[in-house]
Design a protein around this motif. Structure first.
Motif, PDB file in Angstrom:
ATOM      1  N   HIS A 126       0.861  -1.181   0.000  1.00 27.75           N
ATOM      2  CA  HIS A 126       0.000   0.000   0.000  1.00 27.75           C
ATOM      3  C   HIS A 126       0.900   1.234   0.000  1.00 27.75           C
ATOM      4  O   HIS A 126       1.347   1.680   1.051  1.00 27.75           O
ATOM      5  N   LEU A 127       1.166   1.749  -1.191  1.00 28.73           N
ATOM      6  CA  LEU A 127       1.964   2.969  -1.345  1.00 28.73           C
ATOM      7  C   LEU A 127       0.999   4.134  -1.524  1.00 28.73           C
ATOM      8  O   LEU A 127       0.293   4.215  -2.533  1.00 28.73           O
ATOM      9  N   TYR A 128       0.939   5.019  -0.518  1.00 22.75           N
ATOM     10  CA  TYR A 128      -0.070   6.079  -0.539  1.00 22.75           C
ATOM     11  C   TYR A 128       0.529   7.483  -0.493  1.00 22.75           C
ATOM     12  O   TYR A 128      -0.199   8.465  -0.348  1.00 22.75           O
ATOM     13  N   GLY A 155      -2.332   3.668  -3.488  1.00 20.45           N
ATOM     14  CA  GLY A 155      -2.854   4.418  -2.362  1.00 20.45           C
ATOM     15  C   GLY A 155      -2.924   5.897  -2.677  1.00 20.45           C
ATOM     16  O   GLY A 155      -2.455   6.367  -3.718  1.00 20.45           O
ATOM     17  N   SER A 156      -3.514   6.658  -1.752  1.00 17.09           N
ATOM     18  CA  SER A 156      -3.645   8.090  -1.981  1.00 17.09           C
ATOM     19  C   SER A 156      -4.042   8.798  -0.696  1.00 17.09           C
ATOM     20  O   SER A 156      -4.667   8.201   0.196  1.00 17.09           O
ATOM     21  N   ALA A 203      -6.700   2.016  -3.698  1.00 17.04           N
ATOM     22  CA  ALA A 203      -6.505   2.004  -2.244  1.00 17.04           C
ATOM     23  C   ALA A 203      -6.351   3.387  -1.608  1.00 17.04           C
ATOM     24  O   ALA A 203      -5.277   3.743  -1.110  1.00 17.04           O
ATOM     25  N   PRO A 204      -7.418   4.215  -1.592  1.00 24.66           N
ATOM     26  CA  PRO A 204      -7.344   5.430  -0.780  1.00 24.66           C
ATOM     27  C   PRO A 204      -6.898   5.082   0.637  1.00 24.66           C
ATOM     28  O   PRO A 204      -7.295   4.045   1.174  1.00 24.66           O
ATOM     29  N   VAL A 230     -10.278  -6.198 -10.293  1.00 24.89           N
ATOM     30  CA  VAL A 230      -9.634  -5.039  -9.671  1.00 24.89           C
ATOM     31  C   VAL A 230     -10.285  -4.825  -8.306  1.00 24.89           C
ATOM     32  O   VAL A 230     -11.491  -4.618  -8.197  1.00 24.89           O
ATOM     33  N   ARG A 231      -9.465  -4.847  -7.257  1.00 21.31           N
ATOM     34  CA  ARG A 231      -9.992  -4.838  -5.897  1.00 21.31           C
ATOM     35  C   ARG A 231      -9.783  -3.495  -5.209  1.00 21.31           C
ATOM     36  O   ARG A 231      -9.052  -2.627  -5.710  1.00 21.31           O
TER      37      ARG A 231
END
Length: 465
Positions: A126-128, A155-156, A203-204, A230-231
């Protein structure tokens, strides 16, 4: 087509539907799939490559469902060693704002090396945070080089401190840019085929760092790729402050927040869920919403003990996650499974209604099932997580003739993997390729990688002073 024979293993624990365990057995692999498992005498005796597995335990490759690999650069930072989640994040955001593409690439490979050496073959990440030209492509390229099966989550963060969010404004992004880049990544890298080495998920980061609109639009974007698997992924109900934030900002529980925004369903998995209540567990079970259980991080940050047995009994899909190396200080999947086993037992004894199960609250095989087929289910993968003909050839071998297993493996080689030790894998096979051989990483030169990683870790920390 190449073949691989893992020959004459002391035990092959398949974790199939019947939890079949073979003794004195072999596994025959053709190209990237398992072709046969059975008694050594009944399987082929030769192959293009043969691994002598006498004295070894063979298990499915472990599956890591939640990580922040860039955090390998900020392990054991003194200022946040004793902080809870929100203080920990506030202390680290300024450091992470100095990340560069090189740092993300190198830290991803270091994190993956640690996972592979512990028998993990598939990992999400999870790169946010995306400062200084960082892209998720940097992580994906690193995974391809090192040979790990990868679920890369885009991520974001879009709500900074000036808008009531937790992160500083300088590390958030515009929501239109987030959605556009997420679509680009799916179209460029996501593979829905059997045996895919790269999946991309949406992935917010969390309820305290993105808007409701971004959550809704992210769900719509992921589901617009119909039939592509797509999950959706985010953090949810991690600790008491997380619960309080949801109630103050949204006037609801985290589960109600997720439900309102379309973030429940078989295509969704949430990290932590330490504070998931009975109603939340029931709703997760009904919708088959997955949970990434991160016991080491939950203990490290004093977030609490997730009610994993109640989730499993209710039918919630549960996988295991090492979480970020800065909130775990390690990425050892066998150790994570051991902690899941131990924490479930002590957690039950602390509950006010007493301990109904005692030590059987979580068995060693239960914990290993979460770490293998549970993780596969959470990530939406039907081609990994257990060993059977037709499945991807993702396996981990552990040498039982080491001091860590002495006096244990002779009685129960499977349970001893967690009860006796947290060993390194002797061999790790990903998609039919041997990536750890005789305890050594076979795809990248680990010594120079670690040296480079340490230099970058110092550079990153110094820049934030």
């Amino acid at each position: 087509m190449t073949t691989l024979l893992i020959r004459n293993a002391t035990c092959v624990a398949t974790f199939d539907d019947n939890r079949t365990e073979w003794r004195d057995a072999s596994v025959f692999v053709r190209e990237n799939r398992i072709e046969a498992i059975g008694s050594t005498a009944d399987l082929p005796q030769t192959a293009d490559e043969v691994i002598d597995a006498r004295g070894h335990l063979v298990v499915p490759g472990l599956v890591n469902t939640h990580h922040h690999m860039y955090q390998s650069l900020t392990r054991a930072i003194p200022a946040v060693q004793d902080a809870e989640l929100f203080s920990w994040l506030r202390g680290l955001y300024p450091i992470w704002s100095g990340l560069t593409p090189e740092m993300v690439h190198v830290s991803t490979q270091v994190a993956m090396a640690e996972l592979l050496l512990s028998g993990c073959t598939t990992s999400s990440d999870h790169l946010y945070i995306y400062p200084n030209g960082v892209r998720l492509d940097d992580s994906i390229d690193a995974a391809r080089e090192i040979g790990m099966r990868f679920v890369a989550t885009r991520g974001s963060m879009s709500v900074g401190a000036s808008q009531g969010g937790l992160p500083p404004d300088r590390v958030v992004e515009r929501e239109d840019a987030i959605l556009a880049d997420t679509q680009r990544l799916i179209e460029t890298h996501h593979d829905a085929a059997h045996g895919a080495m790269v999946n991309v998920a949406v992935a917010p980061c969390s309820p305290f760092s993105v808007s409701r609109d971004l959550m809704r639009e992210s769900a719509l974007l992921a589901r617009s790729f119909k039939g592509q698997g797509v999950r959706l992924h985010t953090h949810l109900a991690e600790n008491d402050h997380d619960i309080a934030y949801s109630r103050e900002k949204f006037n609801c529980t985290p589960t109600e927040y997720a439900q309102d925004l379309g973030w429940l369903g078989h295509d969704v998995w949430h990290a932590h869920c330490v504070k998931l209540d009975a109603a939340g567990i029931a709703l997760f079970a009904k919708t088959k919403t997955g949970v990434a259980h991160c016991p080491c991080s939950n203990m490290r940050l004093a977030s609490g003990i997730a009610p994993i047995r109640r989730m499993l009994d209710a039918g919630v899909p549960v996988g295991l996650g090492v979480d970020g190396s800065a909130s775990n200080d390690g990425a050892h999947m066998v150790n994570e499974a051991r902690q899941a086993l131990l924490l479930a037992r002590v957690g039950r004894s602390l509950e006010p209604f007493g301990c109904d199960h005692g030590p059987s609250e979580m068995t060693a095989r239960d914990a290993l099932a979460i770490a293998t087929r549970g993780g596969a289910e959470v990530l939406g993968r039907t081609d990994i997580g257990h060993l059977a003909p037709g499945m991807c050839a993702d396996l981990a071998l552990f040498d039982l003739n080491t001091v860590a297993f002495a006096g244990g493996a002779v009685h129960d080689p499977v349970a001893s993997l967690l009860l006796c030790a947290s060993p390194q894998a002797a061999y790790t096979v990903v998609n039919g390729r041997v990536v750890v051989r005789e305890g050594q990483l076979a795809t990248v030169d680990l010594g120079p990688l670690v040296e480079r990683h340490n230099r970058l870790a110092v550079t990153l920390a110094l820049a934030a002073r």
